[in-house]
Motif scaffolding. Structure first.
Motif, PDB file in Angstrom:
ATOM      1  N   SER A 119      57.335  69.318  33.029  1.00 11.99           N
ATOM      2  CA  SER A 119      57.111  70.140  34.226  1.00 11.99           C
ATOM      3  C   SER A 119      56.724  71.559  33.852  1.00 11.99           C
ATOM      4  O   SER A 119      55.812  72.144  34.452  1.00 11.99           O
ATOM      5  CB  SER A 119      58.357  70.131  35.110  1.00 11.99           C
ATOM      6  N   LEU A 120      57.401  72.117  32.859  1.00  8.69           N
ATOM      7  CA  LEU A 120      57.050  73.460  32.399  1.00  8.69           C
ATOM      8  C   LEU A 120      55.613  73.481  31.889  1.00  8.69           C
ATOM      9  O   LEU A 120      54.813  74.328  32.292  1.00  8.69           O
ATOM     10  CB  LEU A 120      58.022  73.925  31.310  1.00  8.69           C
ATOM     11  N   SER A 121      55.272  72.510  31.061  1.00 10.01           N
ATOM     12  CA  SER A 121      53.913  72.428  30.536  1.00 10.01           C
ATOM     13  C   SER A 121      52.886  72.279  31.661  1.00 10.01           C
ATOM     14  O   SER A 121      51.855  72.956  31.672  1.00 10.01           O
ATOM     15  CB  SER A 121      53.811  71.250  29.562  1.00 10.01           C
ATOM     16  N   ALA A 122      53.175  71.404  32.607  1.00  7.77           N
ATOM     17  CA  ALA A 122      52.237  71.164  33.709  1.00  7.77           C
ATOM     18  C   ALA A 122      52.028  72.415  34.556  1.00  7.77           C
ATOM     19  O   ALA A 122      50.894  72.714  34.961  1.00  7.77           O
ATOM     20  CB  ALA A 122      52.748  70.026  34.585  1.00  7.77           C
ATOM     21  N   MET A 123      53.100  73.150  34.810  1.00  3.86           N
ATOM     22  CA  MET A 123      52.960  74.356  35.628  1.00  3.86           C
ATOM     23  C   MET A 123      52.107  75.415  34.940  1.00  3.86           C
ATOM     24  O   MET A 123      51.475  76.232  35.610  1.00  3.86           O
ATOM     25  CB  MET A 123      54.340  74.933  35.957  1.00  3.86           C
ATOM     26  N   LEU A 124      52.072  75.394  33.624  1.00  3.19           N
ATOM     27  CA  LEU A 124      51.314  76.389  32.873  1.00  3.19           C
ATOM     28  C   LEU A 124      49.836  76.030  32.724  1.00  3.19           C
ATOM     29  O   LEU A 124      49.062  76.823  32.183  1.00  3.19           O
ATOM     30  CB  LEU A 124      51.940  76.580  31.487  1.00  3.19           C
ATOM     31  N   ILE A 165      59.275  79.327  34.677  1.00  2.00           N
ATOM     32  CA  ILE A 165      60.692  79.312  34.290  1.00  2.00           C
ATOM     33  C   ILE A 165      61.573  79.459  35.537  1.00  2.00           C
ATOM     34  O   ILE A 165      62.593  78.770  35.682  1.00  2.00           O
ATOM     35  CB  ILE A 165      60.996  80.411  33.242  1.00  2.00           C
ATOM     36  N   ARG A 166      61.186  80.335  36.445  1.00  2.00           N
ATOM     37  CA  ARG A 166      61.964  80.498  37.690  1.00  2.00           C
ATOM     38  C   ARG A 166      61.975  79.203  38.498  1.00  2.00           C
ATOM     39  O   ARG A 166      62.982  78.861  39.125  1.00  2.00           O
ATOM     40  CB  ARG A 166      61.408  81.652  38.525  1.00  2.00           C
ATOM     41  N   GLU A 167      60.875  78.461  38.469  1.00  6.05           N
ATOM     42  CA  GLU A 167      60.818  77.186  39.190  1.00  6.05           C
ATOM     43  C   GLU A 167      61.744  76.153  38.553  1.00  6.05           C
ATOM     44  O   GLU A 167      62.416  75.396  39.258  1.00  6.05           O
ATOM     45  CB  GLU A 167      59.375  76.670  39.237  1.00  6.05           C
ATOM     46  N   ILE A 168      61.795  76.118  37.238  1.00  6.49           N
ATOM     47  CA  ILE A 168      62.747  75.234  36.545  1.00  6.49           C
ATOM     48  C   ILE A 168      64.162  75.600  36.979  1.00  6.49           C
ATOM     49  O   ILE A 168      64.966  74.727  37.332  1.00  6.49           O
ATOM     50  CB  ILE A 168      62.603  75.345  35.004  1.00  6.49           C
ATOM     51  N   GLU A 169      64.463  76.882  36.990  1.00  5.31           N
ATOM     52  CA  GLU A 169      65.793  77.349  37.386  1.00  5.31           C
ATOM     53  C   GLU A 169      66.090  76.991  38.842  1.00  5.31           C
ATOM     54  O   GLU A 169      67.188  76.530  39.170  1.00  5.31           O
ATOM     55  CB  GLU A 169      65.866  78.863  37.172  1.00  5.31           C
ATOM     56  N   GLN A 182      65.761  68.470  41.186  1.00  2.08           N
ATOM     57  CA  GLN A 182      64.776  67.770  40.367  1.00  2.08           C
ATOM     58  C   GLN A 182      65.268  67.610  38.924  1.00  2.08           C
ATOM     59  O   GLN A 182      65.116  66.551  38.323  1.00  2.08           O
ATOM     60  CB  GLN A 182      63.446  68.512  40.386  1.00  2.08           C
ATOM     61  N   PHE A 183      65.874  68.667  38.393  1.00  2.00           N
ATOM     62  CA  PHE A 183      66.208  68.692  36.971  1.00  2.00           C
ATOM     63  C   PHE A 183      67.714  68.652  36.723  1.00  2.00           C
ATOM     64  O   PHE A 183      68.494  69.199  37.501  1.00  2.00           O
ATOM     65  CB  PHE A 183      65.643  69.957  36.314  1.00  2.00           C
ATOM     66  N   ASP A 184      68.074  68.059  35.595  1.00  2.00           N
ATOM     67  CA  ASP A 184      69.447  68.115  35.111  1.00  2.00           C
ATOM     68  C   ASP A 184      69.795  69.594  34.954  1.00  2.00           C
ATOM     69  O   ASP A 184      69.084  70.341  34.271  1.00  2.00           O
ATOM     70  CB  ASP A 184      69.518  67.387  33.756  1.00  2.00           C
ATOM     71  N   PRO A 185      70.880  70.053  35.586  1.00  2.00           N
ATOM     72  CA  PRO A 185      71.194  71.484  35.519  1.00  2.00           C
ATOM     73  C   PRO A 185      71.501  71.979  34.108  1.00  2.00           C
ATOM     74  O   PRO A 185      71.206  73.143  33.797  1.00  2.00           O
ATOM     75  CB  PRO A 185      72.412  71.633  36.444  1.00  2.00           C
ATOM     76  N   VAL A 186      72.052  71.143  33.254  1.00  2.00           N
ATOM     77  CA  VAL A 186      72.344  71.560  31.883  1.00  2.00           C
ATOM     78  C   VAL A 186      71.044  71.717  31.103  1.00  2.00           C
ATOM     79  O   VAL A 186      70.841  72.719  30.402  1.00  2.00           O
ATOM     80  CB  VAL A 186      73.301  70.562  31.190  1.00  2.00           C
ATOM     81  N   VAL A 187      70.130  70.759  31.236  1.00  2.00           N
ATOM     82  CA  VAL A 187      68.840  70.840  30.539  1.00  2.00           C
ATOM     83  C   VAL A 187      68.050  72.039  31.060  1.00  2.00           C
ATOM     84  O   VAL A 187      67.461  72.797  30.270  1.00  2.00           O
ATOM     85  CB  VAL A 187      68.041  69.530  30.693  1.00  2.00           C
ATOM     86  N   ALA A 188      68.055  72.247  32.366  1.00  2.00           N
ATOM     87  CA  ALA A 188      67.345  73.389  32.944  1.00  2.00           C
ATOM     88  C   ALA A 188      67.921  74.703  32.426  1.00  2.00           C
ATOM     89  O   ALA A 188      67.168  75.623  32.084  1.00  2.00           O
ATOM     90  CB  ALA A 188      67.410  73.332  34.469  1.00  2.00           C
ATOM     91  N   ALA A 189      69.249  74.790  32.340  1.00  2.74           N
ATOM     92  CA  ALA A 189      69.883  76.016  31.845  1.00  2.74           C
ATOM     93  C   ALA A 189      69.515  76.279  30.389  1.00  2.74           C
ATOM     94  O   ALA A 189      69.279  77.435  30.003  1.00  2.74           O
ATOM     95  CB  ALA A 189      71.404  75.930  32.012  1.00  2.74           C
ATOM     96  N   VAL A 190      69.442  75.237  29.580  1.00  2.51           N
ATOM     97  CA  VAL A 190      69.040  75.407  28.184  1.00  2.51           C
ATOM     98  C   VAL A 190      67.588  75.868  28.119  1.00  2.51           C
ATOM     99  O   VAL A 190      67.241  76.745  27.313  1.00  2.51           O
ATOM    100  CB  VAL A 190      69.276  74.112  27.381  1.00  2.51           C
TER     101      VAL A 190
END
Length: 172
Positions: free
Chosen positions: A113-118, A133-137, A143-151
């Protein structure tokens, strides 16, 4: 694939498992070979039939890889199949939620998702890194595992440097 591997290591996975996530990261969209180019490159919104075809690509990818025992046994096939599952259960193809989604697939979901947004896509322009990054957060826990997103968010500088060094995407 490289971002997924880096996230896996930052999450504390051992080198062997991080390498499996890396392989799955390279293969995660192999099922798009079964989706017509007219859908993959469509500049506008997909109609319901087109969206159904697009949503089939994780299962198609898993079916392509399943004849290879190592990829099944190592979990790569399961990661490919589940990379569009959402932490809240509203993903596809199986509607898995939370820890029922293989960890590698949860990692690939964030990295992809990060790659696609860029990247500029036919249907939208690329986002700036900080905006992505703000969208991941923002999507952590849905959408995302909160632990993976936080990392991911916590290692933004490392990921930015990694992206720049591989020139995977043009940084805007």
């Amino acid at each position: 694939a490289v971002m997924a591997q880096a996230l896996a290591l930052r999450l504390g996975l051992d080198r062997q498992m991080a390498d499996r996530v890396h392989v799955a990261g390279h293969l995660h969209d192999i099922g798009k070979i079964g989706v017509p180019d007219s859908i993959l490159g469509k500049p506008g919104k997909l109609d319901p039939a087109e969206w159904k075809r697009m949503k089939a690509h994780p299962a198609i990818g898993a079916a392509i890889l399943e004849p290879m025992p190592y990829l099944v046994e190592s979990g790569v096939v399961a990661m490919v199949r589940a990379h569009h599952e959402r932490f809240d259960g509203h993903g596809y193809p199986q509607g898995l939620a939370g820890n029922a989604i293989p960890l590698g697939a949860r990692i690939i979901s964030v990295a992809d998702s990060l790659s696609a947004m860029l990247q500029t896509r036919p249907y939208r322009p690329a986002r700036r890194f900080d905006e992505a990054i703000r969208e991941i957060e923002r999507c952590a826990g849905s959408q995302f595992d909160p632990v993976v997103a936080a990392v991911c968010v916590g290692n933004r500088d490392t990921l930015r440097d990694l992206i720049a060094s591989y020139r995977c995407v043009e940084m805007v």
